[in-house]
Design an enzyme around this catalytic site. Structure first.
Site, PDB file in Angstrom:
ATOM      1  N   ASP A 165       1.547   8.656   7.326  1.00  0.00           N
ATOM      2  CA  ASP A 165       1.270   7.225   7.321  1.00  0.00           C
ATOM      3  C   ASP A 165       1.937   6.614   6.087  1.00  0.00           C
ATOM      4  O   ASP A 165       3.152   6.444   6.067  1.00  0.00           O
ATOM      5  CB  ASP A 165      -0.260   7.083   7.336  1.00  0.00           C
ATOM      6  CG  ASP A 165      -0.758   5.678   7.568  1.00  0.00           C
ATOM      7  OD1 ASP A 165      -0.233   5.009   8.455  1.00  0.00           O
ATOM      8  OD2 ASP A 165      -1.689   5.250   6.857  1.00  0.00           O
ATOM      9  N   LYS A 210       4.395   7.399  11.370  1.00  0.00           N
ATOM     10  CA  LYS A 210       4.399   5.933  11.454  1.00  0.00           C
ATOM     11  C   LYS A 210       5.325   5.427  10.356  1.00  0.00           C
ATOM     12  O   LYS A 210       4.863   5.053   9.268  1.00  0.00           O
ATOM     13  CB  LYS A 210       2.998   5.387  11.150  1.00  0.00           C
ATOM     14  CG  LYS A 210       1.928   5.635  12.177  1.00  0.00           C
ATOM     15  CD  LYS A 210       0.655   4.905  11.699  1.00  0.00           C
ATOM     16  CE  LYS A 210      -0.577   5.355  12.405  1.00  0.00           C
ATOM     17  NZ  LYS A 210      -1.817   4.772  11.811  1.00  0.00           N
TER      18      LYS A 210
HETATM   19  P1  IMP Z   1      -1.147   8.959   4.170  1.00  0.00           P
HETATM   20  O1  IMP Z   1      -1.483   9.661   2.904  1.00  0.00           O
HETATM   21  O2  IMP Z   1      -1.318   7.476   4.063  1.00  0.00           O
HETATM   22  O3  IMP Z   1       0.227   9.317   4.737  1.00  0.00           O
HETATM   23  O4  IMP Z   1      -2.255   9.339   5.207  1.00  0.00           O
HETATM   24  C1  IMP Z   1      -2.195  10.434   6.023  1.00  0.00           C
HETATM   25  C2  IMP Z   1      -3.594  10.756   6.524  1.00  0.00           C
HETATM   26  O5  IMP Z   1      -4.280   9.561   6.923  1.00  0.00           O
HETATM   27  C3  IMP Z   1      -3.493  11.611   7.763  1.00  0.00           C
HETATM   28  O6  IMP Z   1      -3.459  12.986   7.454  1.00  0.00           O
HETATM   29  C4  IMP Z   1      -4.729  11.198   8.523  1.00  0.00           C
HETATM   30  O7  IMP Z   1      -5.838  11.961   8.087  1.00  0.00           O
HETATM   31  C5  IMP Z   1      -4.970   9.751   8.139  1.00  0.00           C
HETATM   32  N1  IMP Z   1      -4.422   8.809   9.152  1.00  0.00           N
HETATM   33  C6  IMP Z   1      -3.360   7.982   9.025  1.00  0.00           C
HETATM   34  N2  IMP Z   1      -3.137   7.279  10.146  1.00  0.00           N
HETATM   35  C7  IMP Z   1      -4.094   7.677  11.025  1.00  0.00           C
HETATM   36  C8  IMP Z   1      -4.383   7.328  12.400  1.00  0.00           C
HETATM   37  O8  IMP Z   1      -3.733   6.500  13.061  1.00  0.00           O
HETATM   38  N3  IMP Z   1      -5.457   7.969  12.954  1.00  0.00           N
HETATM   39  C9  IMP Z   1      -6.213   8.895  12.294  1.00  0.00           C
HETATM   40  N4  IMP Z   1      -5.966   9.256  11.019  1.00  0.00           N
HETATM   41  C10 IMP Z   1      -4.918   8.652  10.394  1.00  0.00           C
END
Ligand code: IMP
Ligand code: MG
Length: 176
Positions: free
Chosen positions: A101, A129
């Site tokens: 994300d 994403k």
């Molecule tokens: P980042 O550190 O912002 O890249 O977040 C990654 C983590 O956020 C993932 O491992 C998920 O646990 C959670 N996450 C991000 N987007 C989603 C989603 O659309 N659905 C469920 N969990 C998400």
């Protein structure tokens, strides 16, 4: 409040794509032992389906991390809730993630693992994403690029629920 889940990526499509990813990984790691690190809890389903399709010697380890650490400052390190059982030094490591994300969790985790000097370090994610990225992450294997939607199922949760769905769905929350 009413929650509904709309099927987005059916199980057959997930398995087909995971099979394609495994074929590429099998080719890239021929003759090597691959140490995969499943990032709990969201990556469990993906790790199982991918690992079943790998044909080199594979070892599976687990890590659980929280991206917020002990404070709210954005530059803070990730908090390691569970580290690998065996050290990563000198090994061919592959991080298995459910979804990328902002990239915050993964970019910090990569920094942390690199300090232990693995022989190589690759990143494999089921979903990405890219429009949400704030921290750059070099992804080696990516299943599906998706729009900015909140998805659940196949390991992914909303408040710890929906992980058991066999497909990836889009969560819709309606106020009533
Ligand atoms: P980042 O550190 O912002 O890249 O977040 C990654 C983590 O956020 C993932 O491992 C998920 O646990 C959670 N996450 C991000 N987007 C989603 C989603 O659309 N659905 C469920 N969990 C998400
Ligand atoms: Mg999660």
């Amino acid at each position: 409040m009413k929650e509904t889940v709309e099927v987005f990526i059916p199980e057959e499509n997930l398995n087909r794509r995971i099979g394609e990813m495994a074929a590429v990984i099998n080719n890239d790691y021929k003759g090597k032992t691959l140490h995969i690190i499943c990032i709990l809890k969201g990556s469990i389903f993906f790790t199982c389906e991918l690992a079943k399709r790998l044909d080199m010697p594979v070892k599976i380890d687990f890590m659980q991390v929280s991206s917020y650490g002990d404070g709210m400052q954005s530059s803070g390190k990730i908090k390691i809730i569970k580290d690998t059982d065996s050290p990563v030094t000198g090994k061919h490591i592959m991080i298995i993630e459910d979804i990328l994300d902002s990239g915050r969790t993964l970019s910090k985790l990569i920094e942390y693992l690199k300090e232990a000097e693995p022989a190589s370090l690759a990143v494999c994610t089921l979903l990405d994403k890219p429009s949400r990225r704030e921290y750059p992450v070099a992804v080696d294997y990516n299943g599906f690029e998706i729009e900015d939607e909140f998805v659940v199922g196949f390991g992914l949760d909303y408040a710890q629920r929906y992980r058991n769905l066999p497909y990836i769905g889009i969560l819709k929350i309606e106020q009533d």
